[in-house]
Design a protein around this motif. Structure first.
Motif, PDB file in Angstrom:
ATOM      1  N   ILE A 183      20.583 -32.982  -1.935  1.00  0.00           N
ATOM      2  CA  ILE A 183      19.464 -33.138  -2.869  1.00  0.00           C
ATOM      3  C   ILE A 183      18.128 -33.099  -2.118  1.00  0.00           C
ATOM      4  CG2 ILE A 183      18.341 -34.795  -4.410  1.00  0.00           C
ATOM      5  CD1 ILE A 183      21.122 -35.587  -5.383  1.00  0.00           C
ATOM      6  N   ARG A 184      18.087 -33.718  -0.945  1.00  0.00           N
ATOM      7  CA  ARG A 184      16.853 -33.704  -0.152  1.00  0.00           C
ATOM      8  C   ARG A 184      16.458 -32.270   0.214  1.00  0.00           C
ATOM      9  NH1 ARG A 184      14.910 -32.991   4.595  1.00  0.00           N
ATOM     10  NH2 ARG A 184      16.941 -32.422   5.473  1.00  0.00           N
ATOM     11  N   ILE A 185      17.435 -31.488   0.650  1.00  0.00           N
ATOM     12  CA  ILE A 185      17.160 -30.100   1.023  1.00  0.00           C
ATOM     13  C   ILE A 185      16.707 -29.303  -0.201  1.00  0.00           C
ATOM     14  CG2 ILE A 185      18.220 -27.949   1.814  1.00  0.00           C
ATOM     15  CD1 ILE A 185      20.032 -29.674   3.607  1.00  0.00           C
ATOM     16  N   ALA A 186      17.401 -29.489  -1.306  1.00  0.00           N
ATOM     17  CA  ALA A 186      17.077 -28.746  -2.527  1.00  0.00           C
ATOM     18  C   ALA A 186      15.672 -29.080  -3.026  1.00  0.00           C
ATOM     19  CB  ALA A 186      18.110 -29.033  -3.602  1.00  0.00           C
ATOM     20  N   ARG A 187      15.316 -30.348  -2.957  1.00  0.00           N
ATOM     21  CA  ARG A 187      13.952 -30.742  -3.360  1.00  0.00           C
ATOM     22  C   ARG A 187      12.914 -30.092  -2.455  1.00  0.00           C
ATOM     23  NH1 ARG A 187      12.745 -36.759  -5.476  1.00  0.00           N
ATOM     24  NH2 ARG A 187      14.110 -36.815  -7.297  1.00  0.00           N
ATOM     25  N   GLY A 188      13.236 -30.018  -1.191  1.00  0.00           N
ATOM     26  CA  GLY A 188      12.317 -29.389  -0.250  1.00  0.00           C
ATOM     27  C   GLY A 188      12.083 -27.924  -0.569  1.00  0.00           C
ATOM     28  N   GLU A 189      13.115 -27.263  -1.076  1.00  0.00           N
ATOM     29  CA  GLU A 189      12.985 -25.849  -1.419  1.00  0.00           C
ATOM     30  C   GLU A 189      12.135 -25.631  -2.667  1.00  0.00           C
ATOM     31  OE1 GLU A 189      16.967 -24.354  -1.600  1.00  0.00           O
ATOM     32  OE2 GLU A 189      17.143 -24.196   0.585  1.00  0.00           O
ATOM     33  N   LEU A 190      11.898 -26.695  -3.430  1.00  0.00           N
ATOM     34  CA  LEU A 190      11.026 -26.584  -4.610  1.00  0.00           C
ATOM     35  C   LEU A 190       9.545 -26.702  -4.246  1.00  0.00           C
ATOM     36  CD1 LEU A 190      12.899 -28.820  -7.232  1.00  0.00           C
ATOM     37  CD2 LEU A 190      12.922 -26.328  -7.059  1.00  0.00           C
ATOM     38  N   ALA A 191       9.268 -27.220  -3.061  1.00  0.00           N
ATOM     39  CA  ALA A 191       7.888 -27.518  -2.672  1.00  0.00           C
ATOM     40  C   ALA A 191       6.929 -26.330  -2.769  1.00  0.00           C
ATOM     41  CB  ALA A 191       7.868 -28.109  -1.261  1.00  0.00           C
ATOM     42  N   PRO A 192       7.324 -25.107  -2.403  1.00  0.00           N
ATOM     43  CA  PRO A 192       6.374 -23.986  -2.475  1.00  0.00           C
ATOM     44  C   PRO A 192       5.954 -23.623  -3.898  1.00  0.00           C
ATOM     45  CG  PRO A 192       8.201 -23.468  -0.996  1.00  0.00           C
ATOM     46  CD  PRO A 192       8.581 -24.697  -1.760  1.00  0.00           C
ATOM     47  N   TYR A 193       6.712 -24.070  -4.890  1.00  0.00           N
ATOM     48  CA  TYR A 193       6.439 -23.661  -6.273  1.00  0.00           C
ATOM     49  C   TYR A 193       5.535 -24.697  -6.929  1.00  0.00           C
ATOM     50  CZ  TYR A 193      10.193 -20.605  -4.936  1.00  0.00           C
ATOM     51  OH  TYR A 193      10.949 -19.679  -4.263  1.00  0.00           O
ATOM     52  N   GLY A 224      20.102 -29.462 -12.442  1.00  0.00           N
ATOM     53  CA  GLY A 224      18.679 -29.565 -12.714  1.00  0.00           C
ATOM     54  C   GLY A 224      17.830 -28.937 -11.632  1.00  0.00           C
ATOM     55  N   LEU A 225      18.205 -29.131 -10.374  1.00  0.00           N
ATOM     56  CA  LEU A 225      17.450 -28.558  -9.260  1.00  0.00           C
ATOM     57  C   LEU A 225      17.530 -27.041  -9.261  1.00  0.00           C
ATOM     58  CD1 LEU A 225      18.513 -31.141  -6.549  1.00  0.00           C
ATOM     59  CD2 LEU A 225      16.165 -30.753  -7.318  1.00  0.00           C
TER      60      LEU A 225
END
Length: 301
Positions: free
Chosen positions: A58-68, A13-14
């Motif tokens: 998961i924490r890192i992956a969620r962080g990478e979504l932040a700019p979008y 999902g991420l």
């Protein structure tokens, strides 16, 4: 109106959310915070992330979504989803119903952990379900395989790549034919059919398997194969077809029988690795965005 609602915030999902965010799609990612591998200390086989804690990943992956800015992540359970007039209506535990053009199910599966005393304290530390994920760490040590019939037999053969000190624990009749028994005996894989009373160990490390009858069996680790089930009933409720393993039958790019519905990750494939799940999420996102482009351009024809 969202372009896509993604149910499940694991690697699949991420990964899909990241790709779709980069396509400027309005995405809602819903996750209940309970991934299949939450009991594991580390995940393996993912290039550049080998050995990372699953929750940290998961924490890192969620962080990478932040700019979008078009991607919204919510910690919420999805209760239901239905398709009406070529749109998907997804009901959240908050009582809200959100509408989307496409729906991606990436909820994965849960393992049927054997109902054996002592297993809860050992699960994820010295009791596992996937040798590709955890076999290397206990290589060349005494390993038990918990399972019966074809499943137990197949996993026992598979684990010969990691250790030759193996024992098949069937917790009752082994359900093997004579040829299978003979092959396991030829590989010096013992078969114990006595009922398992409990697992014993300390600090998460298995030490021995205690049977209702017969001597205990010293072991350092155990892998089980007792089946799995869908973590969410969404795919069932939407009429998806399933294979013998209990995962969703999907077509090219994780498409399903229902136009606009996609299923990716452990919920859809037999090779259930984190890296494969992430790949499927990216593939599904590509297909979803391609469909959305075609639909958008059709309005100009």
């Amino acid at each position: 109106m969202y372009d896509v609602v993604i149910v499940g915030g694991g690697p699949a999902g991420l990964s899909a959310a990241l790709v779709l965010g980069r396509c400027q799609r309005r995405v809602l990612l819903c996750d209940n915070g309970h991934p299949r591998n939450e009991a594991s200390e580390a995940m393996h086989g993912y290039l550049s992330r080998d050995g990372i804690n699953p929750l940290e990943f998961i924490r890192i992956a969620r962080g990478e979504l932040a700019p979008y800015e078009t991607v919204e992540v919510r910690d919420v359970t999805v209760l239901d989803a239905r398709c009406e007039n070529a749109r998907f209506l997804t009901t959240l535990e908050t009582g809200e119903t959100v509408e989307s053009r496409k729906l991606l199910i990436a909820t994965g599966v849960r393992d049927k952990v054997p109902d054996v005393e002592g297993i809860a304290e050992l699960y994820g530390h010295s009791v596992f379900h996937c040798p590709y994920c955890d076999g290397w760490e206990i290589r060349n040590q005494p390993i038990a395989i918990y399972g019966r019939g074809e499943r137990g037999y197949g996993l026992a053969l598979e684990l010969t790549a990691w250790s030759r000190d193996l024992a098949l624990i069937t917790d009752g009749p082994c359900e093997l034919d004579d040829q299978q028994r003979k092959r396991l005996q030829g590989l010096n894989i013992a078969i114990r059919e006595e009922r398992v009373q409990r697992l014993e160990g300390e600090n998460g490390i298995l030490e021995r398997i205690v049977f209702a009858g017969g001597p205990p069996l010293p072991r350092r680790a155990m892998f089980f194969t007792t089946g799995q089930y869908q973590q969410s009933e969404l795919a069932v409720n939407l009429g998806c077809q399933f294979n013998d393993k209990g995962t969703v039958r999907t077509g090219r790019y994780e498409s399903t029988h229902l136009l606009g519905l996609f299923v990716c990750g452990d919920a859809s494939r037999a090779v259930q690795w984190v890296v494969v799940a992430a790949s499927e999420g990216a593939e599904a996102a590509f297909a979803i965005n391609t469909d959305l482009i075609k639909e958008d351009l059709a309005t100009y024809d």
